[in-house]
Write an enzyme that holds these catalytic residues in place. Structure first.
Site, PDB file in Angstrom:
ATOM      1  N   ARG A   1     -64.132 -80.698  22.743  1.00 47.11           N
ATOM      2  CA  ARG A   1     -65.568 -80.438  22.778  1.00 47.11           C
ATOM      3  C   ARG A   1     -65.751 -79.060  23.395  1.00 47.11           C
ATOM      4  O   ARG A   1     -64.919 -78.604  24.188  1.00 47.11           O
ATOM      5  CB  ARG A   1     -66.292 -81.494  23.623  1.00 47.11           C
ATOM      6  CG  ARG A   1     -66.114 -82.919  23.130  1.00 47.11           C
ATOM      7  CD  ARG A   1     -66.769 -83.901  24.089  1.00 47.11           C
ATOM      8  NE  ARG A   1     -66.649 -85.286  23.623  1.00 47.11           N
ATOM      9  CZ  ARG A   1     -65.683 -86.123  23.981  1.00 47.11           C
ATOM     10  NH1 ARG A   1     -64.739 -85.708  24.834  1.00 47.11           N
ATOM     11  NH2 ARG A   1     -65.634 -87.350  23.515  1.00 47.11           N
TER      12      ARG A   1
ATOM     13  N   LYS B   1     -65.352 -86.662  28.829  1.00 50.72           N
ATOM     14  CA  LYS B   1     -66.550 -87.392  29.251  1.00 50.72           C
ATOM     15  C   LYS B   1     -66.195 -88.473  30.251  1.00 50.72           C
ATOM     16  O   LYS B   1     -65.151 -89.112  30.154  1.00 50.72           O
ATOM     17  CB  LYS B   1     -67.210 -88.040  28.022  1.00 50.72           C
ATOM     18  CG  LYS B   1     -67.953 -87.057  27.125  1.00 50.72           C
ATOM     19  CD  LYS B   1     -68.694 -87.802  26.029  1.00 50.72           C
ATOM     20  CE  LYS B   1     -69.538 -86.849  25.198  1.00 50.72           C
ATOM     21  NZ  LYS B   1     -70.293 -87.562  24.137  1.00 50.72           N
TER      22      LYS B   1
ATOM     23  N   HIS C   1     -68.403 -78.209  16.970  1.00 51.56           N
ATOM     24  CA  HIS C   1     -68.274 -79.597  16.537  1.00 51.56           C
ATOM     25  C   HIS C   1     -67.767 -79.682  15.107  1.00 51.56           C
ATOM     26  O   HIS C   1     -67.084 -80.648  14.738  1.00 51.56           O
ATOM     27  CB  HIS C   1     -69.600 -80.342  16.695  1.00 51.56           C
ATOM     28  CG  HIS C   1     -69.423 -81.729  17.225  1.00 51.56           C
ATOM     29  ND1 HIS C   1     -68.918 -81.983  18.484  1.00 51.56           N
ATOM     30  CD2 HIS C   1     -69.639 -82.936  16.671  1.00 51.56           C
ATOM     31  CE1 HIS C   1     -68.851 -83.294  18.681  1.00 51.56           C
ATOM     32  NE2 HIS C   1     -69.281 -83.892  17.592  1.00 51.56           N
TER      33      HIS C   1
ATOM     34  N   ARG D   1     -64.122 -79.538  15.410  1.00 55.88           N
ATOM     35  CA  ARG D   1     -63.623 -80.827  15.923  1.00 55.88           C
ATOM     36  C   ARG D   1     -63.559 -81.842  14.782  1.00 55.88           C
ATOM     37  O   ARG D   1     -62.570 -82.568  14.632  1.00 55.88           O
ATOM     38  CB  ARG D   1     -64.563 -81.287  17.042  1.00 55.88           C
ATOM     39  CG  ARG D   1     -64.190 -82.609  17.714  1.00 55.88           C
ATOM     40  CD  ARG D   1     -65.099 -82.785  18.935  1.00 55.88           C
ATOM     41  NE  ARG D   1     -65.185 -84.154  19.404  1.00 55.88           N
ATOM     42  CZ  ARG D   1     -64.352 -84.712  20.271  1.00 55.88           C
ATOM     43  NH1 ARG D   1     -63.316 -84.025  20.732  1.00 55.88           N
ATOM     44  NH2 ARG D   1     -64.534 -85.958  20.676  1.00 55.88           N
TER      45      ARG D   1
ATOM     46  N   HIS E   1     -62.107 -90.306  22.311  1.00 50.59           N
ATOM     47  CA  HIS E   1     -63.091 -91.344  22.017  1.00 50.59           C
ATOM     48  C   HIS E   1     -62.757 -92.602  22.807  1.00 50.59           C
ATOM     49  O   HIS E   1     -61.603 -93.030  22.847  1.00 50.59           O
ATOM     50  CB  HIS E   1     -63.076 -91.680  20.527  1.00 50.59           C
ATOM     51  CG  HIS E   1     -63.692 -90.623  19.662  1.00 50.59           C
ATOM     52  ND1 HIS E   1     -63.446 -90.515  18.311  1.00 50.59           N
ATOM     53  CD2 HIS E   1     -64.557 -89.620  19.965  1.00 50.59           C
ATOM     54  CE1 HIS E   1     -64.126 -89.489  17.815  1.00 50.59           C
ATOM     55  NE2 HIS E   1     -64.802 -88.944  18.795  1.00 50.59           N
TER      56      HIS E   1
ATOM     57  N   TYR F   1     -63.930 -90.803  10.370  1.00 48.69           N
ATOM     58  CA  TYR F   1     -63.088 -89.844   9.638  1.00 48.69           C
ATOM     59  C   TYR F   1     -62.317 -90.516   8.511  1.00 48.69           C
ATOM     60  O   TYR F   1     -61.972 -89.867   7.527  1.00 48.69           O
ATOM     61  CB  TYR F   1     -62.157 -89.122  10.611  1.00 48.69           C
ATOM     62  CG  TYR F   1     -62.936 -88.347  11.642  1.00 48.69           C
ATOM     63  CD1 TYR F   1     -63.683 -87.232  11.271  1.00 48.69           C
ATOM     64  CD2 TYR F   1     -62.997 -88.765  12.961  1.00 48.69           C
ATOM     65  CE1 TYR F   1     -64.449 -86.541  12.203  1.00 48.69           C
ATOM     66  CE2 TYR F   1     -63.757 -88.086  13.894  1.00 48.69           C
ATOM     67  CZ  TYR F   1     -64.478 -86.976  13.505  1.00 48.69           C
ATOM     68  OH  TYR F   1     -65.239 -86.309  14.407  1.00 48.69           O
TER      69      TYR F   1
END
Length: 301
Positions: free
Chosen positions: A153, A177, A247, A250, A273, A282
């Site tokens: 990110r 995150k 993004h 990514r 994730h 994806y």
């Protein structure tokens, strides 16, 4: 505009809880606080007087105003978290959000730059190296290479520290995150571009520069907004309709990995994730490409 009685102190306590105990990013904390302020103003009563119909009325109003289903879902998650916390802390007698449901989120298939598009974008930045002797061009190339190689990110790339680069293992240690740390691989071209930038980095750094890998023009940590501008400029010529910017890279990294045979769990770990369900988009992207190829090429499609 003042909030109804009882909201201000409760909001501050909840924001402190999100920051200290759940470790959410400042951006997410601000978004949740803004959502709850909107809710308080819509309901016009204290937290203990909010009802399920009032919550549904709030969601209906934002839907009528054109809010995306993803925005509505985030706000449902926000109020569920808030009232669940308030109920556990004994601050409200009932949890009005316990039976609140969110609209089904549409699966958005991101259009990503192709491998050829990414190659052209990287080549265009590389070509600028011969146009002058600006160390920031080396930074820009390293940034784009790292984002595409490791799927970071933009906030993760901007907070990357010098000690997070492991040349021997060709890997990066990334703080993602929720304060979760992960290790991601770094490709040879990305490592080469990163080494070239780090060789020139002292020309930009000053005595008060942070230990972040990427620096701004004045020697401070690179601002994510500047990083986005750099990447958007580099990927401006990407395929028509493709998502550009950090993004987009990514998305491209994940899609190209799965196209190349990488397993979903590995891609999930590289992207950071928390759930494999997020990564599964994806597989839908690559399946859609297969269907398009079938429709275009098969005589009885």
């Amino acid at each position: 505009m003042e909030l109804p009685p009882g909201w201000s102190a409760l909001l501050e306590d909840y924001v402190a809880h999100l920051d200290a105990e759940r470790g959410l990013s400042p951006h997410t904390v601000r978004a949740y606080r803004g959502d709850l302020v909107e809710l308080a103003r819509h309901c016009g009563v204290g937290p203990a007087e909010v009802t399920l119909p009032a919550l549904r009325s709030w969601l209906s109003a934002m839907t009528d105003a054109g809010a995306a289903s993803s925005t509505v879902q985030r706000r449902v998650a926000c109020v569920r978290g808030f009232f669940g916390w308030a109920r556990r802390e004994g601050l409200v007698a009932e949890d009005p959000a316990a039976r609140l449901t969110a609209p089904r989120r549409r699966r958005h298939l991101p259009r990503v730059p192709s491998r050829a598009d990414v190659d052209l974008s990287l080549a265009s930045v590389s070509a600028r190296l011969s146009e002058g002797d600006n160390p920031l061009v080396h930074r820009d190339l390293a940034l784009v290479e790292v984002l595409y190689s490791s799927g970071l990110r933009v906030s993760e790339a901007c907070s990357l520290r010098l000690r997070d680069v492991d040349r021997e293992r060709r890997a990066l240690t990334v703080l993602g995150k929720g304060g979760k740390e992960r290790t991601v691989p770094l490709g040879v071209p990305a490592l080469r571009a990163l080494d070239a930038w780090l060789h020139r980095r002292p020309e930009v750094a000053g005595p008060r520069s942070p230990e972040t890998v990427f620096l701004g023009a004045r020697g401070g940590a690179m601002d994510p907004r500047v990083a986005r501008r750099v990447v958007h400029a580099a990927t401006a010529g990407a395929g028509r309709g493709a998502e550009t910017g950090p993004h987009g890279l990514r998305h491209a990294m994940a899609t190209h990995l799965i196209d190349g045979g990488a397993d979903l769990r590995s891609v999930q770990e590289m992207l950071g994730h928390s759930s494999v369900a997020t990564t599964q988009i994806y597989t839908h992207v690559t399946s859609e490409r297969l269907r398009q190829a079938f429709r275009q090429a098969h005589p009885r499609a």
